[in-house]
Design an enzyme around this catalytic site. Sequence first.
Site, PDB file in Angstrom:
ATOM      1  N   ALA A 151     128.764  48.429 154.609  1.00 58.94           N
ATOM      2  CA  ALA A 151     127.412  48.251 153.923  1.00 58.94           C
ATOM      3  C   ALA A 151     127.902  48.393 152.735  1.00 58.94           C
ATOM      4  O   ALA A 151     126.906  48.293 151.256  1.00 58.94           O
ATOM      5  CB  ALA A 151     126.880  49.437 155.000  1.00 58.94           C
ATOM      6  N   GLY A 175     112.188  51.399 149.907  1.00 59.37           N
ATOM      7  CA  GLY A 175     112.509  52.849 149.486  1.00 59.37           C
ATOM      8  C   GLY A 175     114.276  52.777 149.278  1.00 59.37           C
ATOM      9  O   GLY A 175     114.758  53.288 149.139  1.00 59.37           O
ATOM     10  N   ARG A 202     113.644  36.880 136.504  1.00 61.10           N
ATOM     11  CA  ARG A 202     114.467  37.572 135.698  1.00 61.10           C
ATOM     12  C   ARG A 202     115.404  36.587 135.993  1.00 61.10           C
ATOM     13  O   ARG A 202     115.825  36.068 137.139  1.00 61.10           O
ATOM     14  CB  ARG A 202     114.439  38.788 136.886  1.00 61.10           C
ATOM     15  CG  ARG A 202     113.934  40.493 135.726  1.00 61.10           C
ATOM     16  CD  ARG A 202     114.306  41.208 136.564  1.00 61.10           C
ATOM     17  NE  ARG A 202     114.368  41.607 138.004  1.00 61.10           N
ATOM     18  CZ  ARG A 202     114.681  42.541 138.969  1.00 61.10           C
ATOM     19  NH1 ARG A 202     113.986  43.347 137.906  1.00 61.10           N
ATOM     20  NH2 ARG A 202     113.919  42.431 139.866  1.00 61.10           N
ATOM     21  N   GLY A 242     127.298  56.164 151.792  1.00 59.37           N
ATOM     22  CA  GLY A 242     126.219  57.056 150.704  1.00 59.37           C
ATOM     23  C   GLY A 242     124.829  56.694 150.619  1.00 59.37           C
ATOM     24  O   GLY A 242     123.807  56.980 149.644  1.00 59.37           O
ATOM     25  N   LYS A 299     119.300  36.965 150.096  1.00 62.05           N
ATOM     26  CA  LYS A 299     119.467  36.212 149.364  1.00 62.05           C
ATOM     27  C   LYS A 299     120.798  34.976 149.191  1.00 62.05           C
ATOM     28  O   LYS A 299     121.178  35.182 148.581  1.00 62.05           O
ATOM     29  CB  LYS A 299     119.756  36.706 148.053  1.00 62.05           C
ATOM     30  CG  LYS A 299     118.607  37.772 147.752  1.00 62.05           C
ATOM     31  CD  LYS A 299     118.962  39.505 146.236  1.00 62.05           C
ATOM     32  CE  LYS A 299     117.102  39.771 146.464  1.00 62.05           C
ATOM     33  NZ  LYS A 299     116.952  40.114 147.597  1.00 62.05           N
ATOM     34  N   THR A 318     107.198  40.657 138.195  1.00 64.32           N
ATOM     35  CA  THR A 318     107.698  39.563 137.778  1.00 64.32           C
ATOM     36  C   THR A 318     106.908  37.931 137.249  1.00 64.32           C
ATOM     37  O   THR A 318     107.162  37.685 136.735  1.00 64.32           O
ATOM     38  CB  THR A 318     109.469  39.270 138.166  1.00 64.32           C
ATOM     39  OG1 THR A 318     109.280  39.366 139.386  1.00 64.32           O
ATOM     40  CG2 THR A 318     110.465  40.602 137.584  1.00 64.32           C
ATOM     41  N   GLU A 365     131.249  60.486 144.827  1.00 66.63           N
ATOM     42  CA  GLU A 365     131.435  61.527 145.569  1.00 66.63           C
ATOM     43  C   GLU A 365     130.215  62.331 146.353  1.00 66.63           C
ATOM     44  O   GLU A 365     130.081  63.140 147.050  1.00 66.63           O
ATOM     45  CB  GLU A 365     131.914  62.213 144.808  1.00 66.63           C
ATOM     46  CG  GLU A 365     131.179  62.757 143.380  1.00 66.63           C
ATOM     47  CD  GLU A 365     132.315  63.670 142.438  1.00 66.63           C
ATOM     48  OE1 GLU A 365     133.335  64.796 143.536  1.00 66.63           O
ATOM     49  OE2 GLU A 365     133.514  63.302 141.317  1.00 66.63           O
ATOM     50  N   VAL A 385     111.927  47.424 145.125  1.00 71.55           N
ATOM     51  CA  VAL A 385     110.771  48.568 143.460  1.00 71.55           C
ATOM     52  C   VAL A 385     109.904  49.198 143.751  1.00 71.55           C
ATOM     53  O   VAL A 385     109.575  49.885 142.709  1.00 71.55           O
ATOM     54  CB  VAL A 385     110.332  46.655 143.820  1.00 71.55           C
ATOM     55  CG1 VAL A 385     110.650  45.446 143.214  1.00 71.55           C
ATOM     56  CG2 VAL A 385     109.341  46.389 145.597  1.00 71.55           C
TER      57      VAL A 385
END
Length: 619
Positions: free
Chosen positions: A362, A448, A538, A289, A408, A470, A315, A453
Site C-alpha cells: 500500500a 477521509g 491543477r 501507517g 488514475k 478546482t 515512524e 478533499v
Amino acid sequence: MKFNRKSLALMLIDMVLVNLAAFGSFYLRFEGDIPQEYFLTYYHTAWAGTLIYLIIFLLFGLYNRLWQYASISELLSIVYAVTVGTSSVVLVIYFLAPVRYPHTVAVLLWLTTMFLIGGSRFLGRILQDSVFNLHLSGIPKRILIIGAGDAGALAVRELKNSNYREGYPVGIIDDAPEKQKLKLMGIPVLGTRKDIPRVVRSRRVEEVIIAMPSASGNVIRDMTEICEKSGLVIKIIPGIYNYFSGVVDSLKIREVQIEDLLGREQVNLDIEEVAGYLTGETVLITGAGGSIGSELCRQICRFNPQRLILVGRGENSIFDIEQELRSECPGINLFTEILDVKERDKVELVFRRFKPGVVFHAAAHKHVPLMERNPEEALKNNILGTYNLAEISDAIKVNTFVLISTDKAINPTSIMGATKRVAEMIIQSFDRQSQTRFVAVRFGNVLGSRGSVIPTFKKQIAKGGPVTVTHPEMVRYFMTIPEASQLVIQAGAMAQGGEVFILDMGKPVKIVDLARDLIRLSGLEVDVDIKIEYTGIRPGEKLYEELLTAEEGTTSTKHQRIFVAKPNGIDVAEIEGLVQLIRERGSYLTREEIITELAEVVPGFQQLPEKTEMGRAFR
C-alpha cells in the site's frame, strides 16, 4: 452461589411475598371468610411454600440477575420458577393437608405469586420507564427518531436504558403505511417524512436521530435537508454490522457524516475464503501507517494471522497503528519495521527475516500535484519500490502479493497515474514467471484518507471559508476506507495470478456537491455563511477519472463488487530498462526525460497542457 446484601434482601422480600400469596389465594377463594377446617391447610401452604419457592428461585437463578435491565428472558424465568414452585407446593400439601386441597386455591396461588414476585422484580424497570423518572434527571432533550425498524427500537431502548440522560423520544417517523398510528416500545409513530416539520413544531423537537442503517444515500440526504430546515441537531445510527455475520450487533449514535450521504453498500466477505489465506499466515503490509494500510491491519487482525509485519517509512504513523493494534488486538504477534521500499537491501533483509506468505503493498506517493512538481520521487517510490518488493517476493516465494493501485493509472494524464500504471505492469510481468500470485487492485478515491478533499474542506470550513473547488464539473469515484480495505482483502483471496481487480466504485460524485454537503452538515448555509470558490484544474488532473482503458474491458467474478480487467500486452524489456534507468539516474532525471520514458512504457500517457479549462496557468 455467593450471597450479597442485595440477594439476601430479595430473599427476605420473597419470603414475605410468598406468605402474602398463600394467604391471598385462600382469602380470594373463600371471599374473605376462610372456613376453620382450611386454616391448617393454609398454614402448611405458607411454611412449605416459603421453603419450596426459595429453593426453586435459587435453582432458576432469580437472585443473580440485574433486574433493572429485566427483559423477556427474565420474565420467562419468573414464569418457569413460579410454575415449578407452585406445582411442588400443591403436590406436598396434597399429602400433608387433613382436608382436600381446593383446585381453585392452587390456581390462585400461582396467579398471586406470579403477580407479587414478577411485580417486585419489574418495579425498578417500571419506575425507570415512567414519567416520574424524567423529573428526577431534569428536563431532557426532546428527540424525534426517524425509522420504526430494528435500529429505531435499538435507539429507543438505548435512551431508556440511560434513564433518558441523552434525551427523551417524543415520537417516531416512518414512511411505511402499515406502521402509522402504531407504537414502538410505547413511542408513537407520528407520520411520514413529509410530516417532519409539523411534528417538530407540535412536539417541540430539539434533536433528530436517523435510525435507518440500510437507507440509500439519497434518502439520508433527503432526511437531513428536511431536518436542517427546521434547525435541528441531526444524528444517525450508521450501518453497524458484525464483520463475520453481517448482522447489527451494536449501537453507535453519532453526527451525520459525508459517508452517510453517499450510501455505500455494506461489503459481504467470503469469510472461509479470506480466512483460508490469512489465518495462521505471516502477513506483511507496506505503508501500514497510511489510511488504507492501517485499515488493512485492523481488518486482517480479525483473521488471526500468525504474525503481522507493519512496514512504513514514517515512524510516527507506524507507532500510532502499532499502539492501537496492541491495545485492540492483544493476541496478535506484531512486528514493526521502519524502511523505505526504494532501499532494496533493507527490503530483502526484512523479507528474508520474516518470510511473509502474504504481502499487501500500500506504500506509494499518491498526491497528484505534488508528484507533478517532484516527478523523480514518484518514479523512485512507485516504480522502483514496487519492483524491489516484487523481485524479493518472487525470490523468497511469497504466496500472494497484492498491489494497491488507483483509477488514475488508466489513460494517465499525471506523473503519479503513469507510475502506478507501470507498477501494475511490473507485478503482471513478474507473475508470468513466478510461483507467487501477483495481483493488483484498482479503485478510486477513499473518503477521509490523507490528501483527500474531505479533510481539506473541513479545515476550510473551520476557518470560515472559502471552500475551494478546482472545477464545477469535476467528478470522482469515492468509497469508504473500510469498504476499500475489505474488498482488497477479498480480492487477494480470489487471486489466481496476474489479475488487475477493479472494485465497484458506484456512481461518480461531483466534488462541488461534496463541498455543499459538508457545509450543510456543519450547520452552515452555502454562499451565505461559507462561499465556494473555483480555482482551476491543477497539473495532471482530469475532470473525469476512469477505471478501465478501452482495450481492457472487464469480466465478472463470483463477488458482485469485484471485476477483473482483461490483460494488456506488456513489454518486459521496456519495464526492466526503465527500472535500471531509475536505479542509475533516478534523482537526476529531468521532467522532460521522465515524461518521455513513461510515454514509451505506458500506452495512452499524455500530459495535459498547463493551461487548464478554467483559464489558469500552473508553473
